[in-house]
Design a protein around this motif. Structure first.
Motif, PDB file in Angstrom:
ATOM      1  N   ASP A 284       0.783  -1.189  -0.016  1.00  0.00           N
ATOM      2  CA  ASP A 284       0.018  -0.062   0.015  1.00  0.00           C
ATOM      3  C   ASP A 284       0.857   1.379   0.003  1.00  0.00           C
ATOM      4  O   ASP A 284       1.930   1.449   0.793  1.00  0.00           O
ATOM      5  N   ALA A 285       0.693   2.265  -0.841  1.00  0.00           N
ATOM      6  CA  ALA A 285       1.430   3.384  -0.812  1.00  0.00           C
ATOM      7  C   ALA A 285       1.188   4.282   0.329  1.00  0.00           C
ATOM      8  O   ALA A 285       2.118   5.210   0.481  1.00  0.00           O
ATOM      9  N   TRP A 286       0.294   4.030   1.357  1.00  0.00           N
ATOM     10  CA  TRP A 286       0.358   4.879   2.373  1.00  0.00           C
ATOM     11  C   TRP A 286       1.276   4.155   3.813  1.00  0.00           C
ATOM     12  O   TRP A 286       1.333   5.123   4.719  1.00  0.00           O
ATOM     13  N   ILE A 287       1.810   3.104   3.338  1.00  0.00           N
ATOM     14  CA  ILE A 287       2.753   2.515   4.288  1.00  0.00           C
ATOM     15  C   ILE A 287       3.900   3.407   4.672  1.00  0.00           C
ATOM     16  O   ILE A 287       4.546   3.886   3.544  1.00  0.00           O
ATOM     17  N   GLY A 288       4.206   3.920   5.980  1.00  0.00           N
ATOM     18  CA  GLY A 288       5.204   4.656   6.154  1.00  0.00           C
ATOM     19  C   GLY A 288       4.961   6.279   6.179  1.00  0.00           C
ATOM     20  O   GLY A 288       5.949   7.040   6.267  1.00  0.00           O
ATOM     21  N   ARG A 289       4.041   6.628   5.679  1.00  0.00           N
ATOM     22  CA  ARG A 289       3.425   8.075   5.402  1.00  0.00           C
ATOM     23  C   ARG A 289       2.903   8.502   6.777  1.00  0.00           C
ATOM     24  O   ARG A 289       1.921   7.639   7.312  1.00  0.00           O
ATOM     25  N   THR A 290       2.779   9.983   6.899  1.00  0.00           N
ATOM     26  CA  THR A 290       2.264  10.472   8.018  1.00  0.00           C
ATOM     27  C   THR A 290       0.796  10.919   7.586  1.00  0.00           C
ATOM     28  O   THR A 290       0.552  10.899   6.311  1.00  0.00           O
ATOM     29  N   ILE A 291       0.057  11.082   8.476  1.00  0.00           N
ATOM     30  CA  ILE A 291      -1.361  11.593   8.231  1.00  0.00           C
ATOM     31  C   ILE A 291      -1.293  12.798   7.372  1.00  0.00           C
ATOM     32  O   ILE A 291      -1.982  13.177   6.430  1.00  0.00           O
TER      33      ILE A 291
END
Length: 409
Positions: A284-291
């Motif tokens: 998933d592209a959201w892994i490791g990204r902040t809100i």
């Protein structure tokens, strides 16, 4: 051996819970509960229709057998319903022993009505001489209609008003009773010699004072002496004022209940929000990204992050990890979002057991964001019925400005 007994008790308790949910009016979270409610209502309606129809000679002559079997089948259903309610009494009165719970149900108003709904039909077989009296008691089954009040806000409102104001109403009834007795004795003393055949005794005077104080005034008994007529005028004026006392109490109660119902309706509206649960899987592209780095759809917001057994209130610098479950909802629903999240576990004695979220008397500054039922996350709605062992996650709102300052999205 003890393990087997514990397992057996646990299984029976689960069966009791399911049966209690089935016989409880208004609990429609499963198909069998909905069907039972419909069958119960139709059985009562059919029984009452048959009871009225059989009083018409031409209808009885044309459809006598049908009316008889309708009556017998529906009464048998009432008997089965009564047995089921006895078997599940411990669920209705949590914290009581089984015997105590059964005693409470059997002696309760609903318990007596349920019993008299079917028992008089079978008693003549054992006591033939009392058949006429038993038939009279069968009319009590009409009060089963009050169980339908779970579907009627109006009936519920009336019941809440009378229950909430019962102390004041009892006090007003006590005052009225005292004045009836006092006025009847006064009128008997004044009128007995002038009308010995009319005011024969104290009860005759009680009949007059009751009809006068309650402003009915049938006119069958009335004073003829000057002193009696003066007393009659005073007592009539007192009657007008006395009737106004319970009327005022009930009026105030209706205003209070209306305001409470309006507040609960507002809460229900707040609960009526569409939630979306998103699982963060591998790649998933959201892994490791902040809100702050995530572009969520306009008008939406990430309300919660479920990470294993932990529930996290997201902040701008909260980082999303593999396996997270994100709870998203409309931004307007989370305006003024909470200072913290509180977890409440509904134990056996908790008053919220068996209630819909929309019926909970909770502060408008608090709303339920998530229900954990045996590890299954349920998005709350006003119609969701809460159950024992549910875990509720509650938000307590604070100002929008503070929320936006501390946790910008």
């Amino acid at each position: 051996m003890s393990d087997k007994n514990e397992q057996k008790n646990s299984n029976w308790e689960q069966i009791q819970k399911k049966l209690f949910a089935m016989v409880s009016t208004g609990v429609v979270d499963s198909r069998i509960n909905q069907v039972y409610d419909i069958v119960s209502t139709l059985a009562l309606i059919a029984n009452l229709v048959a009871a009225f129809a059989v009083t018409f000679d031409d209808v009885k002559a044309a459809h006598g057998p049908l009316l008889y079997w309708t009556d017998q089948i529906t009464i048998a259903f009432f008997a089965v319903d009564y047995v089921l309610r006895i078997l599940t009494a411990s669920q209705q009165y949590p914290g009581c022993s089984n015997a105590e719970a059964v005693r409470k149900y059997v002696t309760s108003g609903y318990g007596i009505i349920d019993l008299l709904s079917f028992l008089p039909n079978y008693l003549p077989a054992f006591f033939p001489s009392g058949a006429a009296v038993f038939r009279m008691f069968r009319v009590v089954r009409i009060f089963r209609l009050f169980r339908v009040n779970a579907y009627s806000d109006s009936l519920t409102l009336i019941g809440n008003v009378v229950s909430g104001k019962k102390t004041q109403l009892m006090a007003s009834m006590f005052i009225i009773t005292l004045l009836i007795l006092a006025s009847s004795l006064c009128m008997y003393s004044v009128e007995h010699e002038a009308q010995p055949d009319v005011f024969k005794n104290a009860f005759s005077a009680i009949w007059w004072s009751t009809s006068t104080l309650l402003t009915v005034g049938y006119g069958d008994i009335y004073p003829i002496t000057v002193m009696g007529q003066i007393l009659g005028i005073l007592i009539t004026f007192l009657g007008v004022g006395l009737v106004a006392i319970p009327t005022g109490i009930l009026s105030a109660g209706f205003v209070e209940e209306y305001q409470k119902a309006k507040r609960l309706a507002d809460i229900a509206q707040e609960q009526d929000v569409h939630f979306i649960k998103i699982s963060i899987d591998e790649g998933d592209a959201w892994i490791g990204r902040t809100i702050n780095e995530i572009a969520v759809p306009s008008g939406s917001i990430i309300a919660l992050i479920i990470r294993g057994s932990d529930t996290i209130v997201p902040r701008g610098d909260s980082e999303i990890a593999l396996g997270d479950k994100l709870i998203m909802c409309a931004e307007s629903a989370t305006e003024g979002m909470l200072e913290d999240v509180k977890e409440i576990v509904l134990h056996k004695k908790h008053p919220w057991n068996g209630q819909r979220i929309a019926d909970l008397d909770i502060s408008r500054q608090t709303f339920i964001i998530l229900v954990d039922r045996g590890g299954r996350m349920i998005m709350p709605s006003g119609d969701l019925v809460l159950m024992e062992d549910d875990k509720l996650l509650l938000y307590t709102k604070e100002s929008v400005r503070k929320y936006r300052h501390e946790a910008p999205f």
